[in-house]
Write a protein that holds these residues in place. Structure first.
Motif, mmCIF file in Angstrom:
data_model
loop_
_atom_site.group_PDB
_atom_site.id
_atom_site.type_symbol
_atom_site.label_atom_id
_atom_site.label_comp_id
_atom_site.label_asym_id
_atom_site.label_seq_id
_atom_site.Cartn_x
_atom_site.Cartn_y
_atom_site.Cartn_z
ATOM 1 N N TYR A 185 0.816 -1.227 0.000
ATOM 2 C CA TYR A 185 0.000 0.000 0.000
ATOM 3 C C TYR A 185 0.847 1.273 0.000
ATOM 4 N N ASP A 186 2.040 1.159 0.553
ATOM 5 C CA ASP A 186 2.892 2.349 0.659
ATOM 6 C C ASP A 186 3.368 2.864 -0.694
ATOM 7 N N ALA A 245 1.637 2.706 -3.505
ATOM 8 C CA ALA A 245 0.536 3.084 -4.395
ATOM 9 C C ALA A 245 0.646 4.552 -4.798
ATOM 10 N N GLY A 246 0.490 4.790 -6.075
ATOM 11 C CA GLY A 246 0.475 6.182 -6.543
ATOM 12 C C GLY A 246 1.783 6.669 -7.128
ATOM 13 N N TYR A 281 -4.202 5.173 -10.732
ATOM 14 C CA TYR A 281 -4.201 4.880 -9.294
ATOM 15 C C TYR A 281 -5.160 3.743 -8.951
ATOM 16 N N GLU A 282 -6.350 3.796 -9.491
ATOM 17 C CA GLU A 282 -7.336 2.755 -9.196
ATOM 18 C C GLU A 282 -6.871 1.393 -9.722
ATOM 19 N N ARG A 321 -9.862 -2.059 3.762
ATOM 20 C CA ARG A 321 -11.008 -1.223 4.136
ATOM 21 C C ARG A 321 -10.611 -0.219 5.209
ATOM 22 N N GLU A 322 -9.779 -0.660 6.144
ATOM 23 C CA GLU A 322 -9.317 0.261 7.181
ATOM 24 C C GLU A 322 -8.506 1.393 6.600
ATOM 25 N N LEU A 323 -7.852 1.112 5.491
ATOM 26 C CA LEU A 323 -7.010 2.139 4.863
ATOM 27 C C LEU A 323 -7.802 3.035 3.921
ATOM 28 N N GLY A 324 -9.082 2.774 3.795
ATOM 29 C CA GLY A 324 -9.901 3.652 2.952
ATOM 30 C C GLY A 324 -10.231 3.065 1.594
ATOM 31 N N PHE A 325 -9.807 1.787 1.382
ATOM 32 C CA PHE A 325 -10.171 1.142 0.120
ATOM 33 C C PHE A 325 -11.456 0.350 0.344
#
Ligand SMILES: Nc1ncnc2c1ncn2[C@@H]1O[C@H](COP(=O)(O)OP(=O)(O)OP(=O)(O)O)[C@@H](O)[C@H]1O
Ligand SMILES: [Mg+2]
Lengths: 114, 325
Positions: free
Chosen positions: B194-195, B197-198, B226-227, B280-284
């Motif tokens: 996740y780190d 990403a982007g 990004y998605e 989900r906790e990370l906003g995804f």
């Protein structure tokens, strides 16, 4: 496309009990968007807004950069890691407030950011 | 695959040198192109037949002329040259009227003659100056060799400046072309990373910004990249993202090694997500990624099966900021 009315950010920092985490602050924001879901922000946030969220992961900063978001207000007293703050792309301001997202939204609405 | 772009380099020589066509020095071209009327001094400074040679001498001195045309109305009737004045001083008739001593059969040039012809006339006659007549025989100017030189120099300079400006424009166009060449950004994408990403999306946005791409188009491309990248991180066993930036479009390809999307139609629906607790906790996990990709791309293909994994290919057509394509 007509330019959205701009809202001065600095005068409401007191009411928001907000602490800036980055040096530079935008003079104004174009509006506000509140969401903790990244895809939702990617879908709906307009450029230049203040984004209010409890999420503090690095992805928040990435998403903000991609949508040309002006500032992010982390609520519930949450603050991202110093490395994430340092990485925040130039032009994106990060702030933190002990208020909840709901309370912050209320103060912003009262201050005239509609 | 593997198509490389070759940017056309247009090069227009400053002076046309097509084969079979003799190249001619610019000065020579100008000598053909320019007319006596372009080089002559006008309106002419004149004197009347009754004017004294003394007054004409003063006129010459004041204007640094070596010859003054004598006119009646706008008709040329004679010419008083510096030699005539010297003779008058010598022989003591400097106070007499011009008509008594002026040259009467004056050789003239027509205002439409080319400078080439004028130069030839100067050579043929050895005169320092010619009165210039228009088609109606009216005196319209005077011309000297100096006038011709000045005129040629002036036009040479103008042409040189134009040539330099032309060259500069070509160089600028070439630089723009080079900037517009294909840029490919390729990066592996690891499960659960996740780190990272982007990162690809960020690099792509930078290139698009440098190219002056419309911010709205740039944001759409960023959302797609990004998605697509986060879907590989969250839902796949790993893969790769390739962003190809051409002058007219961005192609974003996201390929992974599996396990594939079970039901693409369902996955494309807003709100449908199989994301687990951590993402989900990370906003995804809003189930909005694929719908976002669809909305933000101009062309989209998704192929997925459990054997080959998922292959997503999105195109975004580029336009520059300010509307024009
Ligand atoms: N590369 C992939 N490999 C396997 N499954 C995928 C892949 N991409 C998407 N999916 C499936 O499609 C569903 C919908 O994807 P989509 O991007 O729309 O939402 P999400 O990733 O779950 O949430 P969000 O993108 O809003 O954070 C995912 O939950 C997942 O089941
Ligand atoms: Mg997704």
């Amino acid at each position: 496309m007509s330019q959205a009315t701009m809202f001065a950010l600095k005068p409401v920092l007191g009411a928001l009990q907000a602490t800036p985490l980055t040096d530079a602050l935008p003079e104004t924001v174009s509006g506000c968007y509140i969401s903790d879901l990244l895809s939702d922000v990617l879908a709906h946030a307009r450029p230049g807004v203040l984004w209010v969220t409890v999420q503090i992961h690095r992805n928040v900063v990435s998403v903000a950069a991609m949508k040309d978001i002006a500032a992010v207000l982390f609520t519930c007293g949450r603050k991202p890691d110093a490395t994430i703050v340092a990485e925040a792309e130039e032009g994106i301001a990060l702030l933190s407030t002990p208020l909840t997202s709901y309370e912050a939204a209320g103060r912003l609405w009262e201050a005239g950011l509609r | 695959m593997g198509v490389s772009t070759v940017t056309a380099r247009t090069s227009v020589p400053v002076w046309d040198e097509q084969p079979g066509r003799r190249s001619v020095p610019l000065a020579q071209v100008l000598v053909y192109e320019l007319r006596v009327r372009d080089a002559m001094s006008k309106p002419p400074v004149t004197a009347a037949p009754q004017d004294s040679l003394r007054s004409i001498q003063h006129l010459m001195k004041a204007h640094k002329f070596s010859g003054v045309p004598i006119v009646e109305g706008d008709r040329l009737v004679g010419l008083v040259s510096i030699e005539d004045i010297i003779n008058a001083l010598d022989r003591g008739h400097i106070n007499e009227p011009a008509e008594r001593h002026m040259t009467r059969n004056v050789v003239t040039l027509r205002d439409h003659y080319s400078l080439l012809r004028a130069v030839a006339e100067f050579e043929r006659h050895g005169f320092g100056r010619f009165p210039v007549l228009d088609a109606g025989d009216r005196l319209v100017g005077m011309i000297t060799r100096g006038d011709i030189t000045t005129c040629l120099m002036h036009h040479l300079e103008k042409r040189a400046e134009e040539a330099i400006a032309h060259e500069a424009a070509l160089v600028a166009a070439r630089v723009a072309d080079e900037k517009a060449e294909r840029v490919v950004i390729r990066a592996p994408v690891r499960t659960g990373d996740y780190d990272s990403a982007g990162k690809v999306s960020q690099r792509m946005r930078q290139v698009l910004r440098e190219r002056g791409i419309d911010p709205e188009v740039r944001r759409r491309a960023a959302v797609v990249a990004y998605e697509a990248e986060t879907n590989i991180i969250i839902h796949s066993l790993g893969g790769e993202i390739v962003v190809t930036i051409d002058p007219d479009k961005v192609v974003i390809e996201a390929n992974d090694v599996g396990p594939g999307i079970e039901n693409i139609e369902l996955a494309m629906q807003e709100g449908w997500s199989t994301a687990g607790r951590l993402p989900r906790e990370l906003g995804f996990g809003a189930g909005m990624g694929l719908p976002n990709i669809k909305r933000c791309s101009d062309r989209l293909e998704i192929q997925s099966d459990s054997e080959h994994g998922t292959r997503l290919r999105a195109e975004i057509f580029l336009k520059r900021a300010g509307g024009a394509e």
